[in-house]
Design a protein around this motif. Structure first.
Motif, PDB file in Angstrom:
ATOM      1  N   LEU A  56       0.845  -1.193   0.000  1.00  0.00           N
ATOM      2  CA  LEU A  56       0.000   0.000   0.000  1.00  0.00           C
ATOM      3  C   LEU A  56       0.878   1.239   0.000  1.00  0.00           C
ATOM      4  O   LEU A  56       1.821   1.337   0.789  1.00  0.00           O
ATOM      5  CB  LEU A  56      -0.899   0.006   1.238  1.00  0.00           C
ATOM      6  N   THR A  57       0.586   2.185  -0.902  1.00  0.00           N
ATOM      7  CA  THR A  57       1.339   3.437  -0.955  1.00  0.00           C
ATOM      8  C   THR A  57       0.553   4.548  -0.263  1.00  0.00           C
ATOM      9  O   THR A  57      -0.649   4.433  -0.047  1.00  0.00           O
ATOM     10  CB  THR A  57       1.622   3.871  -2.412  1.00  0.00           C
ATOM     11  N   SER A  58       1.246   5.627   0.054  1.00  0.00           N
ATOM     12  CA  SER A  58       0.597   6.790   0.662  1.00  0.00           C
ATOM     13  C   SER A  58      -0.442   7.411  -0.253  1.00  0.00           C
ATOM     14  O   SER A  58      -1.376   8.057   0.203  1.00  0.00           O
ATOM     15  CB  SER A  58       1.636   7.856   1.024  1.00  0.00           C
ATOM     16  N   GLU A  59      -0.266   7.222  -1.552  1.00  0.00           N
ATOM     17  CA  GLU A  59      -1.189   7.791  -2.534  1.00  0.00           C
ATOM     18  C   GLU A  59      -2.451   6.947  -2.685  1.00  0.00           C
ATOM     19  O   GLU A  59      -3.326   7.264  -3.485  1.00  0.00           O
ATOM     20  CB  GLU A  59      -0.494   7.929  -3.895  1.00  0.00           C
ATOM     21  N   GLY A  60      -2.527   5.825  -1.958  1.00  0.00           N
ATOM     22  CA  GLY A  60      -3.699   4.969  -2.021  1.00  0.00           C
ATOM     23  C   GLY A  60      -3.637   3.878  -3.076  1.00  0.00           C
ATOM     24  O   GLY A  60      -4.600   3.160  -3.300  1.00  0.00           O
ATOM     25  N   ARG A  61      -2.491   3.743  -3.754  1.00  0.00           N
ATOM     26  CA  ARG A  61      -2.343   2.666  -4.736  1.00  0.00           C
ATOM     27  C   ARG A  61      -2.023   1.363  -4.024  1.00  0.00           C
ATOM     28  O   ARG A  61      -1.366   1.344  -2.984  1.00  0.00           O
ATOM     29  CB  ARG A  61      -1.204   2.973  -5.717  1.00  0.00           C
ATOM     30  N   VAL A  62      -2.478   0.266  -4.593  1.00  0.00           N
ATOM     31  CA  VAL A  62      -2.134  -1.074  -4.107  1.00  0.00           C
ATOM     32  C   VAL A  62      -1.327  -1.745  -5.194  1.00  0.00           C
ATOM     33  O   VAL A  62      -1.776  -1.894  -6.333  1.00  0.00           O
ATOM     34  CB  VAL A  62      -3.393  -1.900  -3.773  1.00  0.00           C
ATOM     35  N   LEU A  63      -0.088  -2.138  -4.844  1.00  0.00           N
ATOM     36  CA  LEU A  63       0.809  -2.780  -5.796  1.00  0.00           C
ATOM     37  C   LEU A  63       0.876  -4.268  -5.491  1.00  0.00           C
ATOM     38  O   LEU A  63       1.029  -4.650  -4.334  1.00  0.00           O
ATOM     39  CB  LEU A  63       2.220  -2.173  -5.683  1.00  0.00           C
ATOM     40  N   ARG A  64       0.763  -5.108  -6.501  1.00  0.00           N
ATOM     41  CA  ARG A  64       0.916  -6.546  -6.315  1.00  0.00           C
ATOM     42  C   ARG A  64       2.349  -6.926  -6.659  1.00  0.00           C
ATOM     43  O   ARG A  64       2.885  -6.517  -7.696  1.00  0.00           O
ATOM     44  CB  ARG A  64      -0.038  -7.328  -7.197  1.00  0.00           C
ATOM     45  N   VAL A  65       2.977  -7.720  -5.802  1.00  0.00           N
ATOM     46  CA  VAL A  65       4.368  -8.135  -5.993  1.00  0.00           C
ATOM     47  C   VAL A  65       4.366  -9.515  -6.627  1.00  0.00           C
ATOM     48  O   VAL A  65       3.791 -10.461  -6.087  1.00  0.00           O
ATOM     49  CB  VAL A  65       5.120  -8.155  -4.654  1.00  0.00           C
ATOM     50  N   ASP A  66       5.014  -9.632  -7.778  1.00  0.00           N
ATOM     51  CA  ASP A  66       5.176 -10.913  -8.462  1.00  0.00           C
ATOM     52  C   ASP A  66       6.655 -11.258  -8.490  1.00  0.00           C
ATOM     53  O   ASP A  66       7.476 -10.404  -8.832  1.00  0.00           O
ATOM     54  CB  ASP A  66       4.668 -10.830  -9.908  1.00  0.00           C
ATOM     55  N   PRO A  67       7.007 -12.514  -8.194  1.00  0.00           N
ATOM     56  CA  PRO A  67       8.434 -12.883  -8.266  1.00  0.00           C
ATOM     57  C   PRO A  67       8.885 -12.968  -9.725  1.00  0.00           C
ATOM     58  O   PRO A  67       8.128 -13.341 -10.598  1.00  0.00           O
ATOM     59  CB  PRO A  67       8.474 -14.260  -7.616  1.00  0.00           C
ATOM     60  N   VAL A  68      10.130 -12.596  -9.956  1.00  0.00           N
ATOM     61  CA  VAL A  68      10.720 -12.704 -11.293  1.00  0.00           C
ATOM     62  C   VAL A  68      11.327 -14.096 -11.393  1.00  0.00           C
ATOM     63  O   VAL A  68      12.063 -14.525 -10.505  1.00  0.00           O
ATOM     64  CB  VAL A  68      11.815 -11.627 -11.499  1.00  0.00           C
ATOM     65  N   GLU A  69      11.018 -14.781 -12.451  1.00  0.00           N
ATOM     66  CA  GLU A  69      11.551 -16.141 -12.612  1.00  0.00           C
ATOM     67  C   GLU A  69      12.692 -16.157 -13.578  1.00  0.00           C
ATOM     68  O   GLU A  69      12.809 -15.401 -14.458  1.00  0.00           O
ATOM     69  CB  GLU A  69      10.436 -17.071 -13.083  1.00  0.00           C
TER      70      GLU A  69
END
Length: 69
Positions: A56-69
């Protein structure tokens, strides 16, 4: 992410970094990796029911983390 089991994920508000701290079985940090930065001020890291990681960012965005393969 099975390969990250028992590691710590740390969001840093000021630097805007998400860091992964790799640990040993006794809790010592043996590696410090910057997963990403420059995404704004990061407020929180959460593991969802789907097994994905979300930031969660201060700007209200939600980022999804994907692993790099």
């Amino acid at each position: 992410f099975p390969e990250w089991r028992n590691d710590l994920l740390v969001s840093a508000i000021a630097s805007g970094q998400l860091r992964r701290l790799r640990t040993t079985s006794d809790g010592r940090v043996i590696e410090d990796e910057i997963l990403f930065q420059d995404q704004g001020r990061l407020r929180d890291v959460h593991s969802g029911r789907d097994g994905e990681l979300y930031v969660l960012t201060s700007e209200g965005r939600v980022l999804r983390v994907d692993p790099v393969e």
